[in-house]
Every structure is written in C-alpha cells, then in structure tokens.
Write a protein that holds these residues in place. Structure first.
Motif, PDB file in Angstrom:
ATOM      1  N   MET A 213      -0.476 -12.279 -10.314  1.00 58.71           N
ATOM      2  CA  MET A 213      -0.648 -12.176  -9.011  1.00 58.71           C
ATOM      3  C   MET A 213      -2.339 -12.029  -8.830  1.00 58.71           C
ATOM      4  O   MET A 213      -2.724 -12.633  -7.806  1.00 58.71           O
ATOM      5  CB  MET A 213      -0.055 -10.805  -8.412  1.00 58.71           C
ATOM      6  CG  MET A 213       0.172 -11.038  -6.725  1.00 58.71           C
ATOM      7  SD  MET A 213       0.821  -9.893  -6.014  1.00 58.71           S
ATOM      8  CE  MET A 213      -0.326  -8.413  -6.102  1.00 58.71           C
ATOM      9  N   SER A 214      -2.952 -11.290  -9.397  1.00 58.26           N
ATOM     10  CA  SER A 214      -4.341 -11.344  -9.535  1.00 58.26           C
ATOM     11  C   SER A 214      -5.072 -12.818  -9.496  1.00 58.26           C
ATOM     12  O   SER A 214      -5.968 -12.911  -8.856  1.00 58.26           O
ATOM     13  CB  SER A 214      -5.040 -10.384 -10.698  1.00 58.26           C
ATOM     14  OG  SER A 214      -6.248 -10.283 -10.464  1.00 58.26           O
ATOM     15  N   GLU A 215      -4.678 -13.400 -10.624  1.00 50.18           N
ATOM     16  CA  GLU A 215      -5.321 -14.920 -10.501  1.00 50.18           C
ATOM     17  C   GLU A 215      -4.792 -15.706  -9.510  1.00 50.18           C
ATOM     18  O   GLU A 215      -5.749 -16.412  -8.987  1.00 50.18           O
ATOM     19  CB  GLU A 215      -4.388 -15.472 -12.030  1.00 50.18           C
ATOM     20  CG  GLU A 215      -4.826 -16.920 -12.166  1.00 50.18           C
ATOM     21  CD  GLU A 215      -6.213 -17.072 -12.514  1.00 50.18           C
ATOM     22  OE1 GLU A 215      -6.793 -18.407 -12.028  1.00 50.18           O
ATOM     23  OE2 GLU A 215      -7.016 -16.223 -12.846  1.00 50.18           O
ATOM     24  N   ALA A 216      -3.540 -15.489  -9.006  1.00 49.66           N
ATOM     25  CA  ALA A 216      -3.153 -16.130  -7.825  1.00 49.66           C
ATOM     26  C   ALA A 216      -4.007 -15.643  -6.504  1.00 49.66           C
ATOM     27  O   ALA A 216      -4.415 -16.471  -5.600  1.00 49.66           O
ATOM     28  CB  ALA A 216      -1.673 -15.920  -7.359  1.00 49.66           C
ATOM     29  N   ARG A 217      -4.472 -14.569  -6.445  1.00 49.80           N
ATOM     30  CA  ARG A 217      -5.238 -14.009  -5.327  1.00 49.80           C
ATOM     31  C   ARG A 217      -6.727 -14.427  -5.543  1.00 49.80           C
ATOM     32  O   ARG A 217      -7.311 -14.905  -4.548  1.00 49.80           O
ATOM     33  CB  ARG A 217      -5.258 -12.521  -5.429  1.00 49.80           C
ATOM     34  CG  ARG A 217      -6.184 -11.770  -4.268  1.00 49.80           C
ATOM     35  CD  ARG A 217      -5.978 -10.234  -4.315  1.00 49.80           C
ATOM     36  NE  ARG A 217      -6.236  -9.459  -5.424  1.00 49.80           N
ATOM     37  CZ  ARG A 217      -5.574  -8.976  -6.234  1.00 49.80           C
ATOM     38  NH1 ARG A 217      -4.229  -8.756  -6.052  1.00 49.80           N
ATOM     39  NH2 ARG A 217      -5.834  -8.394  -7.519  1.00 49.80           N
ATOM     40  N   SER A 218      -7.075 -14.589  -6.902  1.00 44.07           N
ATOM     41  CA  SER A 218      -8.363 -15.237  -6.993  1.00 44.07           C
ATOM     42  C   SER A 218      -8.521 -16.649  -6.482  1.00 44.07           C
ATOM     43  O   SER A 218      -9.462 -17.097  -6.105  1.00 44.07           O
ATOM     44  CB  SER A 218      -8.819 -15.313  -8.597  1.00 44.07           C
ATOM     45  OG  SER A 218      -9.006 -13.797  -8.790  1.00 44.07           O
ATOM     46  N   LYS A 257       4.603 -14.753  -6.275  1.00 40.65           N
ATOM     47  CA  LYS A 257       4.400 -13.974  -7.216  1.00 40.65           C
ATOM     48  C   LYS A 257       4.354 -12.688  -6.941  1.00 40.65           C
ATOM     49  O   LYS A 257       4.540 -11.615  -7.607  1.00 40.65           O
ATOM     50  CB  LYS A 257       2.873 -14.440  -8.015  1.00 40.65           C
ATOM     51  CG  LYS A 257       3.250 -15.660  -8.634  1.00 40.65           C
ATOM     52  CD  LYS A 257       1.829 -16.215  -8.861  1.00 40.65           C
ATOM     53  CE  LYS A 257       2.144 -17.578  -9.624  1.00 40.65           C
ATOM     54  NZ  LYS A 257       0.902 -18.458 -10.075  1.00 40.65           N
ATOM     55  N   PHE A 258       4.063 -12.377  -5.578  1.00 43.14           N
ATOM     56  CA  PHE A 258       4.007 -10.722  -5.039  1.00 43.14           C
ATOM     57  C   PHE A 258       5.557 -10.454  -4.847  1.00 43.14           C
ATOM     58  O   PHE A 258       5.951  -9.304  -5.408  1.00 43.14           O
ATOM     59  CB  PHE A 258       3.703 -11.006  -3.606  1.00 43.14           C
ATOM     60  CG  PHE A 258       3.026  -9.822  -3.354  1.00 43.14           C
ATOM     61  CD1 PHE A 258       3.227  -8.347  -3.813  1.00 43.14           C
ATOM     62  CD2 PHE A 258       2.203  -9.368  -1.961  1.00 43.14           C
ATOM     63  CE1 PHE A 258       2.741  -7.111  -3.514  1.00 43.14           C
ATOM     64  CE2 PHE A 258       1.782  -8.328  -1.457  1.00 43.14           C
ATOM     65  CZ  PHE A 258       2.136  -7.267  -2.208  1.00 43.14           C
ATOM     66  N   TYR A 259       6.188 -11.248  -4.639  1.00 45.89           N
ATOM     67  CA  TYR A 259       7.783 -11.074  -4.734  1.00 45.89           C
ATOM     68  C   TYR A 259       8.422 -10.840  -6.072  1.00 45.89           C
ATOM     69  O   TYR A 259       9.098  -9.635  -6.264  1.00 45.89           O
ATOM     70  CB  TYR A 259       8.772 -12.134  -3.995  1.00 45.89           C
ATOM     71  CG  TYR A 259       8.568 -12.368  -2.536  1.00 45.89           C
ATOM     72  CD1 TYR A 259       8.525 -11.334  -1.415  1.00 45.89           C
ATOM     73  CD2 TYR A 259       8.673 -13.663  -2.029  1.00 45.89           C
ATOM     74  CE1 TYR A 259       8.617 -11.521  -0.319  1.00 45.89           C
ATOM     75  CE2 TYR A 259       8.700 -13.784  -0.835  1.00 45.89           C
ATOM     76  CZ  TYR A 259       8.564 -12.826   0.139  1.00 45.89           C
ATOM     77  OH  TYR A 259       8.820 -13.054   1.404  1.00 45.89           O
ATOM     78  N   THR A 260       8.158 -11.346  -6.933  1.00 47.91           N
ATOM     79  CA  THR A 260       8.508 -11.105  -8.440  1.00 47.91           C
ATOM     80  C   THR A 260       7.752  -9.619  -8.762  1.00 47.91           C
ATOM     81  O   THR A 260       8.756  -8.983  -9.268  1.00 47.91           O
ATOM     82  CB  THR A 260       7.869 -12.155  -9.258  1.00 47.91           C
ATOM     83  OG1 THR A 260       8.466 -13.418  -8.940  1.00 47.91           O
ATOM     84  CG2 THR A 260       8.149 -11.670 -10.942  1.00 47.91           C
ATOM     85  N   GLN A 261       6.675  -9.381  -8.523  1.00 44.52           N
ATOM     86  CA  GLN A 261       6.077  -8.116  -8.664  1.00 44.52           C
ATOM     87  C   GLN A 261       6.805  -6.918  -8.159  1.00 44.52           C
ATOM     88  O   GLN A 261       7.241  -5.668  -8.718  1.00 44.52           O
ATOM     89  CB  GLN A 261       4.530  -7.897  -8.366  1.00 44.52           C
ATOM     90  CG  GLN A 261       4.041  -6.353  -8.828  1.00 44.52           C
ATOM     91  CD  GLN A 261       2.601  -6.397  -8.392  1.00 44.52           C
ATOM     92  OE1 GLN A 261       2.341  -7.072  -7.154  1.00 44.52           O
ATOM     93  NE2 GLN A 261       1.510  -5.866  -9.200  1.00 44.52           N
ATOM     94  N   GLN A 262       7.186  -7.124  -6.855  1.00 46.23           N
ATOM     95  CA  GLN A 262       7.898  -5.990  -6.122  1.00 46.23           C
ATOM     96  C   GLN A 262       9.319  -5.895  -6.527  1.00 46.23           C
ATOM     97  O   GLN A 262       9.610  -4.650  -6.489  1.00 46.23           O
ATOM     98  CB  GLN A 262       7.837  -6.435  -4.572  1.00 46.23           C
ATOM     99  CG  GLN A 262       6.391  -6.716  -3.814  1.00 46.23           C
ATOM    100  CD  GLN A 262       5.729  -5.178  -4.071  1.00 46.23           C
ATOM    101  OE1 GLN A 262       4.761  -5.105  -5.105  1.00 46.23           O
ATOM    102  NE2 GLN A 262       6.309  -4.040  -3.579  1.00 46.23           N
TER     103      GLN A 262
END
Length: 610
Positions: A213-218, A257-262
């Motif tokens: 998710m950090s890579e997606a945010r970048s 990817k945020f959904y996956t993490q949550q």
C-alpha cells in the motif's frame, strides 16, 4: 526545560556521509545508532512508568486486604507509612516519570530524529545522478524522503512504548498472580499463547500489505504531482478528464490494496476480541471459586480483576500499535528502494579540485552510448584552444547535447577521457568542475525563490552591487523592478514561480545570463540558449551573450545556425562523430553536411520564394 530536551538532538549534526544500507534492520540501525542514548532513556522511562502502573493495581489489592483486616482506629497507626509511600509513588513519582517520558518522546525524539533522518536521506538523494531523477517522479522521490523519517521514528518509538510496556505488564501480572495463587496464571498464560499465535499469523500479512500500500501511495502521489507540475500542458490540451483517469487508476489500485490490509486488521481484531472475553470470564470465575474455598483474599480478586481488565484494554491498544509499527515498517521498506541507492557518479578518493589556468579542453577518443551497444558518442576527438569559441552543429540525435552532458560529468564516459588544461575531469571533484563552467540552456528553469536568490545562485557570496552590475550587463534591469508576486513581494524579492513560470521566456533567459555573468566561470556552455525566443527577443539577448562570452572558452549548441556562424570555429557532428570542422565560410564552401543544413535554413527558403 522544553529547550533543554529540544537541544539534545541536532538534526544537522556532523556525520560521515555514506550510502544508506538496503537491508531493513541495517537501515534502522544506520540512523538510530546516532541517537541511541535518547532511545535508551525512553526505554528506561517506559520501564519505570509500566512498573508504577502495575504497582497501582497491587496497591488496590493491598488496600482491600488492609481494610478487611483492621479497624478504623488502628488504620493509620499500623499502615500510615504504607499509605504515604503509595501516595508518593502515585502523586509524585508517577507524574514526574510520565513527564520525563513524554519530554524525551515528544521534544527530543519526535522532531530531532525525524528531521535528522530526512536531512541525511535528502543529502544522499540530492547527490544522485541526473539519470536517477529522470527515471522517477520528483514528487514520488520527495514523498519517500519526507515519509521515511517519521515512519522510521514511529516504528522505533512504538516498539519501546508498546512492546516493552506490554512485556513489563504481562510479566509483572504473571508474577503477581503467582504470588496470590499459581492457578490464576493459567487463564492469562493460555490467553497469552493465543494472542501470540494470532499476532504471528496476521502481523506478517499486515506488514506485507502495508508495504504494497505504501508503494501504491507513492505512485498516487507521483501521478497527482505530475499533473500539478505540468498544469499548463493539461490546460493547453484540455485534458482534465484524462488526468482524472490517470489519477483514478492509481487511486483505485490504492483503495483495493487498502481494503486488503483492512481485512487482515478486522480479522485480527475479531479473534482478539473473543480471546479477551474468554480471559475475563475464566479469570473472574476462577478467582471467585478460589475465594469461595478460602484460598485467595478479596484483595487478590481485586488485583486479578483489575490487571486482567487493564491487560485486555492494552491488548487492543497493542494490536493497533503493532499494526501501526508494521505499517510504518512498510513505508520505510518502500522508502529504502528509492533512498538506499548508490551514487553512480562518484569523486575519486582524495580527488583534487580542478584548477583552470587557460581553459583548453580536449576530448580524447571519447565514447558514450547510455549503456547501449552504440550511438551517442563514438571515438570522438576534439581540442578546443584556450579562449576559443566553437559552435556544435548537426542534426537532432547527432550527439551534441550528450557531448556537453559528459563534459559536465552528468554521465561517466564509457571510453576515452576529457581533460581541462591537462586535468582529467574524472579525477577532479565534481563540484570544482561545475564551478568552472557556466551554462545557459534552452529550457532555463529558475528556482521558486526570489529573483535575488536565483541570481546569486551563480555566486552566493556576491554582493548586491555585483549582482546589480550583472543584471545591467544582461539587460535585465528594465523589467526586474516591475515584478510582483502573488504575496506582493516586488523587484528582486519577488518569487519566480515553479521553474520560473511567472516570467516570460525572454525574462527567464536574461536572468539566466545574469546568473552566469555573476558566476564568471572561465568556461561557458550555451545549449540552444536562444532557440525558444522570437527573433526580436533573440536579437536583444544576443548582445548580452556576446558580452558573456568575452574572455572565455565557449561551446555553443544551436540549430539556428545564424546565431553561431560568427564563432571562431564550427564543429559539425553526425551520429556521434565529428564529420567537419572549420569556419562558417570554409564549411559553406565545402558543400558538405553544414552547407546542406545552412542551405535548408537560408537558401532553401529563398529558392522557394523565387
């Protein structure tokens, strides 16, 4: 008091500059070892605060037992000293230790460590090669440098504040339960095993999801920044909706990817909630059963119940803290991929500074192909005499700009060498090399700072009088006083806007010329310095360029041949090689490539008119 704690860590402290390690643990240690005493102090204060918190629950149990075993008349006589000690620990020691913990955490570590990491990583990234920045979004690189500092700091602080605190709590609880009755430890031990198993299953998955998710945010940051940076192009082509789609794809990917993490976090929270409920029921039922058998006191029940409730509350806190830790670790891992990249253009050890005595330049069997099999520059030889002014001519892709880039050592050669007054430029410091060369390019970009700052970028130590003299010589004094920026700053204090967008092309070029005049380097490069201007603006600036070239060794690139026809010598390039050299008249008389280029720009149009 605040100032004392804030002065413990200097973000700009002296440190040996080196490439940050690529391993996660090594990267953490590379930064944290510089400030380990502050983290050691935080660990000590966390330990003492945790011990006091546990002691409070022990005091509650002790008070219950004291009240059950004495009368009001005998209470203070027999237990007054105990109550005074409890009062001292709770009323004085606890707030003082909490204050010390918070001061170290908030005043020393939070700003100091965060900005120390940002500063050191920024200095490393700033010294990367041009190709490094050409291969990534500037906004994405900047986001990683800015985000990695607080993420690394938060990870380290939370490990101390959360894991260390909970470890002290759980061990102390087990000890106190054993002291009351060993059977009270059974529910807590079973819960602890279940808790560790749940964490072991979910935390690595949360960590991997956080890194993704950090890579997606970048990427999302980079795309949005790219749109904002090129807003004029977006407007000119009326592509706001296309930019919406460009950002939407990145935002959709980030959301998925945020959904996956949550999902991982929600599953972990559900299991811990069940385990916590079972711990309360089991401990409470066991404590009451032991009391009914006369094997534990009421105080022990109060102690066990209070500690279990506190541990359960902390279990939720630690779950979120662990999630935050690994979220931050994911951000750090993402940052490492950009930050911990070695410099490709390096000074040799103990490299001397370049000393320019005359300004002779030699290209000796120079080859450079951008890492490919061919193209760019191919076994090129060229000597430029001190004070000589040459023009580089040739079709697009001939290698002119590459020649200049290798001369500035923006890239290292793949073969041959370049010398200035006999000194190999690969053997001197990059800063001294570029300090000896003034450059005016086609795409003059100014810093989003004041006009004064942009002018003195050429020579920061120059006086205002020297700056004004350069402005007059560049014929820029006619418009600087009229400049006003969006904050009302005027003249030399007005800001130029990002890349100088607040100025016209001619104004930017004159500021660039004034900046190079102020720098007064012995070697000058003009890379299509007037190609973006109209004929009237070019004619006005040409006089400034002529003055700028006086007494210098000059390399000028221009597709508009009329701007360099009067130079001492013209060097014609094609496919990475020099195919012709001579004066304008000599080259026109030979009827070669230069003559054809000249005919296209002049005679060809005349023929068409006839």
């Amino acid at each position: 008091m605040f100032r004392f704690f804030e002065s413990i860590i200097d973000p700009f402290r002296s440190y040996p500059m080196q490439e940050p390690p690529r391993g996660l643990g090594a990267f953490f240690w590379h930064h944290l070892r510089q400030v380990w005493p502050s983290f050691a102090a935080l660990a000590v204060f966390s330990l003492l605060v945790a011990l006091i918190e546990v002691a409070i629950f022990r005091y509650i149990g002790a008070i219950v037992d004291i009240l059950n075993s004495t009368t009001p008349e005998r209470l203070w006589a027999e237990h007054g000293g105990t109550f005074l000690w409890m009062g001292f620990v709770i009323g004085i020691a606890r707030p003082l230790l909490n204050a010390a913990h918070d001061l170290v955490k908030n005043q020393t570590i939070a700003p100091g460590v965060t900005n120390m990491i940002r500063w050191q990583n920024h200095r490393h990234v700033l010294r990367q090669s041009i190709s490094f920045f050409n291969n990534d979004f500037a906004g994405r690189v900047a986001a990683k440098v800015i985000q990695t500092g607080p993420a690394l700091r938060d990870s380290a602080v939370k490990v101390i504040d959360a894991l260390w605190f909970v470890l002290v709590y759980v061990v102390s609880a087990l000890f106190l339960f054993l002291e009351a009755d060993w059977r009270l430890t059974v529910p807590l031990a079973v819960w602890l095993v279940a808790y560790v198993l749940v964490m072991r299953h979910y935390i690595p998955r949360v960590a991997r999801a956080a890194q993704v998710m950090s890579e997606a945010r970048s990427t999302l940051t980079g795309r949005v920044t790219d749109s904002y940076t090129n807003m004029q192009t977006v407007k000119l082509f009326a592509h706001a909706e296309r930019e919406d789609d460009y950002a939407r794809h990145a935002l959709t990917d980030h959301t998925t990817k945020f959904y996956t993490q949550q999902r991982f976090i929600s599953g972990m929270s559900l299991l811990i909630s069940f385990a916590n409920s079972l711990l309360i029921l089991a401990t409470g039922a066991l404590a009451v059963w032991l009391w009914s058998r006369g094997e534990v006191s009421v105080g022990a029940i109060a102690l066990a119940s209070g500690l279990v409730v506190r541990i359960i509350n902390m279990s939720g806190w630690i779950m979120w803290e662990l999630t935050a830790i690994f979220d931050n670790v994911g951000t750090v891992q993402d940052g490492i991929t950009t930050i911990a990249v070695g410099h490709t253009i390096l000074d040799r050890e103990a490299a001397p500074a370049l000393v320019v005595s005359g300004g002779e330049i030699r290209f000796e069997d120079v080859s450079f192909h951008y890492g490919k099999r061919g193209g760019a520059l191919d076994h090129l030889n060229l000597t430029i005499r001190p004070g000589e002014k040459i023009g580089l001519v040739g079709p697009s892709g001939a290698g002119k700009s590459t020649l200049v880039s290798t001369f500035l050592r923006l890239y290292d050669l793949e073969g041959g060498r370049i010398t200035i007054d006999g000194q190999d430029i690969a053997g001197v410091t990059q800063d001294s090399l570029r300090a000896a060369i003034g450059v005016v390019t086609q795409d003059t970009s100014l810093l989003h700072r004041s006009i004064r700052d942009n002018l003195k970028y050429g020579r920061p130590g120059a006086s205002d009088e020297e700056m004004l003299a350069a402005v007059r010589r560049a014929r820029a004094d006619g418009f600087v006083d009229t400049l006003v920026d969006y904050r009302g700053r005027r003249g030399f204090d007005a800001h130029a806007g990002e890349r100088g967008v607040k100025l016209s092309g001619g104004q930017r070029q004159r500021i660039a010329i004034a900046r190079v005049l102020l720098k007064d380097a012995p070697i000058l490069i003009l890379d299509e310095a007037t190609s973006a201007l109209d004929s009237e603006a070019e004619a006005a600036i040409q006089e400034s360029l002529t003055e700028l070239m006086e007494g210098k060794t000059v390399i000028a690139i221009a597709h508009r041949l009329s701007t360099i026809a009067r130079l001492d010598r013209l060097v014609v390039m094609d496919r990475g090689r020099i195919v012709e050299t001579g004066t304008h008249a000599e080259l026109v008389g030979r009827g070669g490539l230069y003559a054809r280029l000249w005919h296209r720009q002049t005679g060809g149009f005349m023929d068409a008119a006839e």
